[in-house]
Motif scaffolding. Structure first.
Motif, mmCIF file in Angstrom:
data_model
loop_
_atom_site.group_PDB
_atom_site.id
_atom_site.type_symbol
_atom_site.label_atom_id
_atom_site.label_comp_id
_atom_site.label_asym_id
_atom_site.label_seq_id
_atom_site.Cartn_x
_atom_site.Cartn_y
_atom_site.Cartn_z
ATOM 1 N N PRO A 215 33.017 45.496 40.424
ATOM 2 C CA PRO A 215 32.436 44.287 41.030
ATOM 3 C C PRO A 215 32.859 43.003 40.328
ATOM 4 O O PRO A 215 33.136 41.990 40.988
ATOM 5 C CB PRO A 215 30.927 44.535 40.902
ATOM 6 C CG PRO A 215 30.795 46.027 40.905
ATOM 7 C CD PRO A 215 31.987 46.515 40.136
ATOM 8 N N ALA A 216 32.923 43.007 38.990
ATOM 9 C CA ALA A 216 33.345 41.808 38.265
ATOM 10 C C ALA A 216 34.815 41.508 38.515
ATOM 11 O O ALA A 216 35.219 40.332 38.609
ATOM 12 C CB ALA A 216 33.082 41.969 36.764
ATOM 13 N N LEU A 217 35.632 42.542 38.642
ATOM 14 C CA LEU A 217 37.048 42.326 38.949
ATOM 15 C C LEU A 217 37.211 41.765 40.360
ATOM 16 O O LEU A 217 38.099 40.938 40.603
ATOM 17 C CB LEU A 217 37.817 43.638 38.797
ATOM 18 C CG LEU A 217 37.957 44.154 37.360
ATOM 19 C CD1 LEU A 217 38.520 45.566 37.338
ATOM 20 C CD2 LEU A 217 38.832 43.223 36.529
ATOM 21 N N ALA A 218 36.354 42.195 41.276
ATOM 22 C CA ALA A 218 36.391 41.624 42.635
ATOM 23 C C ALA A 218 36.053 40.134 42.591
ATOM 24 O O ALA A 218 36.653 39.326 43.313
ATOM 25 C CB ALA A 218 35.410 42.370 43.532
ATOM 26 N N GLU A 219 35.121 39.761 41.720
ATOM 27 C CA GLU A 219 34.770 38.343 41.572
ATOM 28 C C GLU A 219 35.945 37.560 40.991
ATOM 29 O O GLU A 219 36.213 36.419 41.398
ATOM 30 C CB GLU A 219 33.547 38.203 40.664
ATOM 31 C CG GLU A 219 32.271 38.788 41.256
ATOM 32 C CD GLU A 219 31.147 38.880 40.247
ATOM 33 O OE1 GLU A 219 31.157 38.082 39.284
ATOM 34 O OE2 GLU A 219 30.263 39.752 40.404
ATOM 35 N N ALA A 220 36.631 38.156 40.027
ATOM 36 C CA ALA A 220 37.809 37.495 39.454
ATOM 37 C C ALA A 220 38.884 37.300 40.520
ATOM 38 O O ALA A 220 39.516 36.237 40.610
ATOM 39 C CB ALA A 220 38.344 38.318 38.285
ATOM 40 N N HIS A 221 39.114 38.309 41.332
ATOM 41 C CA HIS A 221 40.086 38.206 42.426
ATOM 42 C C HIS A 221 39.683 37.102 43.403
ATOM 43 O O HIS A 221 40.534 36.308 43.838
ATOM 44 C CB HIS A 221 40.169 39.552 43.142
ATOM 45 C CG HIS A 221 40.971 39.534 44.403
ATOM 46 N ND1 HIS A 221 42.352 39.522 44.415
ATOM 47 C CD2 HIS A 221 40.588 39.495 45.717
ATOM 48 C CE1 HIS A 221 42.781 39.496 45.658
ATOM 49 N NE2 HIS A 221 41.737 39.484 46.471
ATOM 50 N N GLN A 222 38.396 37.046 43.716
ATOM 51 C CA GLN A 222 37.908 36.024 44.636
ATOM 52 C C GLN A 222 38.133 34.620 44.076
ATOM 53 O O GLN A 222 38.365 33.667 44.828
ATOM 54 C CB GLN A 222 36.418 36.238 44.914
ATOM 55 C CG GLN A 222 35.824 35.325 45.971
ATOM 56 C CD GLN A 222 36.409 35.550 47.352
ATOM 57 O OE1 GLN A 222 36.794 36.669 47.689
ATOM 58 N NE2 GLN A 222 36.506 34.500 48.149
ATOM 59 N N ALA A 223 38.106 34.506 42.740
ATOM 60 C CA ALA A 223 38.332 33.221 42.083
ATOM 61 C C ALA A 223 39.814 32.874 41.981
ATOM 62 O O ALA A 223 40.166 31.817 41.439
ATOM 63 C CB ALA A 223 37.711 33.235 40.691
ATOM 64 N N ASN A 252 41.690 49.688 45.757
ATOM 65 C CA ASN A 252 40.792 48.556 45.578
ATOM 66 C C ASN A 252 41.479 47.279 46.059
ATOM 67 O O ASN A 252 42.567 46.941 45.579
ATOM 68 C CB ASN A 252 40.397 48.408 44.106
ATOM 69 C CG ASN A 252 39.541 49.557 43.616
ATOM 70 O OD1 ASN A 252 38.476 49.814 44.160
ATOM 71 N ND2 ASN A 252 40.010 50.254 42.584
ATOM 72 N N PRO A 253 40.873 46.537 46.971
ATOM 73 C CA PRO A 253 41.558 45.366 47.542
ATOM 74 C C PRO A 253 41.772 44.234 46.558
ATOM 75 O O PRO A 253 42.553 43.324 46.826
ATOM 76 C CB PRO A 253 40.620 44.946 48.687
ATOM 77 C CG PRO A 253 39.281 45.474 48.287
ATOM 78 C CD PRO A 253 39.553 46.765 47.573
ATOM 79 N N TRP A 254 41.096 44.299 45.412
ATOM 80 C CA TRP A 254 41.215 43.223 44.426
ATOM 81 C C TRP A 254 42.273 43.516 43.359
ATOM 82 O O TRP A 254 42.470 42.719 42.442
ATOM 83 C CB TRP A 254 39.868 42.965 43.753
ATOM 84 C CG TRP A 254 39.031 44.189 43.522
ATOM 85 C CD1 TRP A 254 38.002 44.639 44.293
ATOM 86 C CD2 TRP A 254 39.161 45.142 42.442
ATOM 87 N NE1 TRP A 254 37.469 45.798 43.781
ATOM 88 C CE2 TRP A 254 38.167 46.127 42.643
ATOM 89 C CE3 TRP A 254 40.016 45.255 41.352
ATOM 90 C CZ2 TRP A 254 37.993 47.207 41.779
ATOM 91 C CZ3 TRP A 254 39.854 46.327 40.487
ATOM 92 C CH2 TRP A 254 38.856 47.284 40.703
ATOM 93 N N VAL A 255 42.961 44.633 43.451
ATOM 94 C CA VAL A 255 43.948 45.021 42.430
ATOM 95 C C VAL A 255 45.320 44.444 42.771
ATOM 96 O O VAL A 255 45.773 44.529 43.911
ATOM 97 C CB VAL A 255 44.040 46.554 42.322
ATOM 98 C CG1 VAL A 255 45.244 46.961 41.485
ATOM 99 C CG2 VAL A 255 42.778 47.125 41.705
ATOM 100 N N ASP A 256 45.973 43.869 41.778
ATOM 101 C CA ASP A 256 47.357 43.419 41.932
ATOM 102 C C ASP A 256 48.337 44.401 41.297
ATOM 103 O O ASP A 256 49.383 44.694 41.869
ATOM 104 C CB ASP A 256 47.544 42.034 41.309
ATOM 105 C CG ASP A 256 46.711 40.976 42.002
ATOM 106 O OD1 ASP A 256 46.716 40.937 43.245
ATOM 107 O OD2 ASP A 256 46.032 40.202 41.304
ATOM 108 N N VAL A 257 48.022 44.873 40.087
ATOM 109 C CA VAL A 257 48.916 45.775 39.354
ATOM 110 C C VAL A 257 48.098 46.888 38.718
ATOM 111 O O VAL A 257 47.044 46.627 38.134
ATOM 112 C CB VAL A 257 49.681 45.041 38.222
ATOM 113 C CG1 VAL A 257 50.696 45.987 37.568
ATOM 114 C CG2 VAL A 257 50.370 43.802 38.722
#
Length: 458
Positions: A215-223, A252-257
């Motif tokens: 969830p925190a990584l999703a927030e980082a992605h959103q930012a 996970n949709p918020w992952v880049d690498v």
């Protein structure tokens, strides 16, 4: 492998990257299979191996490479490969980290491999060292394992310096570890120094066993931050299902690498195969059941132990495997029919991800194990102990026994004949760990590490 943006940083990366922690220093080499690595862990040998793995990764389409000042000579090996390959800086994206220094003196058995220092002086010294090696190739510079306790996210001088580095064109990131990753990520998202947050990316542990930072990584992605996942294979615990584990991280949709920690060309190719794996919803639901509570994954409570990001830090599974391989003797604890414990020393061999040993067919430990296979085994060095628990499987396959005898004779310089281990007279056992624990006496509160393993077919 297609390029994709690393958040809104302007950097381009590939879905799979290569992390160099296991390639840059001898104490962190993945030693699960001696045939993959050999016994030569000299600087020249590991630089050659690094070049082979880097080349395989590049040929597979990987374009993000991740190093750190504390990864021994990882930056040096990466730089020499880039020059040897003749790649221009825009051909790859390179990240590194500051905040830990390598102090292992190229010794596999060094009691301490790295020390933590998140001070302004350390930042200035290490950015100069990284730039001296990587030059124009360096794109991303990350705080290595930031924690709330270290105070680095509240250090105005350090944050101001990071802002200046960002203004110079360098992308600034933060990496996190431990059971409080989510809290550290959210604190980093809230940093504001003179109206600017220096951070543009985050690197965190996420895997099927420890997904709590999601969830925190999703927030980082959103930012707009880039998101890099490390330890997708849980320090080797998921290595036997590497493509499935990496593919799960990539869903996970918020992952880049997602970083590969490969140490062989074959491992690179296997990890790269995750790109083609398409997990169905019911498969992902089944995999989600592997998750553990973060405190169980990261810490052992009590005894004044510090968080995973403090002290010397969690031990890699490769460290434990090295001790399991080198131990001369092993103590095997079994259970008698009446429930009383029984402990005896044995010779043994760590191979094929398990501890192999033999005992007379009529011995007490053999009779115990045939009746109750669960057992505990520990290495012989109490200063750097490794303890495993698992179920002993009786081996009666002639080919497997032959392989065990060959490994035993090589280790102990003996000349046992295979006939000596005839199953009617002697029992051969294989114990793959379901649970393991290790620490170093030199840093009793900073190194205790626990591993749990998915069930294996026996």
């Amino acid at each position: 492998m297609e390029l994709r943006p690393l958040g809104s940083t302007g950097l381009m990366v590939t879905p799979i990257g290569l992390g160099l922690a296991a390639l840059g220093r001898p104490g962190y080499i993945t030693l699960d299979r001696a045939k993959d690595l050999g016994s030569d862990r000299s600087v020249a040998a590991l630089e050659h191996r690094s070049h082979e793995v880097l080349g395989a990764a590049y040929d597979a389409g990987i374009r993000y490479f991740d190093a750190a000042r504390s990864y021994g000579f990882a930056e040096r090996f990466l730089a020499s490969w880039l020059r040897e390959r003749g790649l221009p800086p825009n051909a790859v994206t390179v990240g590194s980290k500051w905040g830990y220094a390598y102090v292992g003196d190229w010794q596999v058995d060094a009691r301490v491999h790295e020390v933590k220092d998140h001070s302004l002086a350390a930042l200035r010294r290490q950015i100069a060292e990284s730039r001296a090696l990587l030059g124009e190739y360096l794109d991303l510079y990350q705080i290595h394992s930031a924690t709330l306790e270290s105070g680095v996210l509240d250090d105005h001088a350090v944050l101001t310096e990071l802002n200046a580095l960002r203004a110079s064109g360098l992308t600034i990131g933060v990496s996190v570890s431990g059971p409080r990753q989510a809290a550290v990520i959210r604190r980093a998202l809230a940093v504001n120094v003179d109206g600017v947050n220096p951070f543009q990316s985050v690197q965190a542990t996420w895997n099927l066993l420890e997904p709590s930072a999601g969830p925190a990584l999703a927030e980082a992605h959103q930012a707009g931050w880039g998101v890099i996942i490390k330890e997708a294979l849980a320090n080797g615990r998921l290595a036997d299902r590497d493509q499935e584990a990496i593919a799960a991280a990539l869903t996970n949709p918020w992952v880049d690498v997602v970083l590969s920690g490969a140490v062989t060309e074959a491992q690179v190719r296997s990890n790269d195969g995750a790109i083609a794996v398409q997990l169905l919803p019911d498969e992902l639901a089944a995999l989600s059941k592997l998750a553990e509570p973060p405190d169980r994954y990261w810490n052992m409570p009590g005894y004044g132990l510090v968080d995973a990001g403090q002290g010397s830090g969690l031990l890699p599974w490769s460290w434990a495997v090295d001790r399991l391989q080198r131990s001369h003797d092993y103590w095997v604890a079994t259970t008698r029919p009446d429930g009383r414990p029984h402990v005896m020393p044995v010779w043994g061999v760590w191979m094929q991800d398990a501890l192999w040993f033999s005992s007379s067919r009529g011995s007490r430990k053999t009779r115990n194990l045939l009746a109750r296979p669960p057992c505990a085994i520990t290495t012989d060095n109490a200063y750097e102990p490794v303890v495993i628990e698992g179920e002993a499987a009786l081996i009666d396959d002639p080919g497997a026994i032959t392989g065990f005898v060959a490994a035993l004779n090589q280790k102990y310089q003996t000349d046992y004949a295979v006939d000596f281990f005839n199953p009617t007279d002697n029992a051969c056992f294989r114990v793959p760990p379901s649970w393991a624990f290790a620490l170093t006496e030199a840093d009793f509160t900073g190194t205790p590490t626990r591993w749990t393993f998915p069930p294996t077919s026996r």
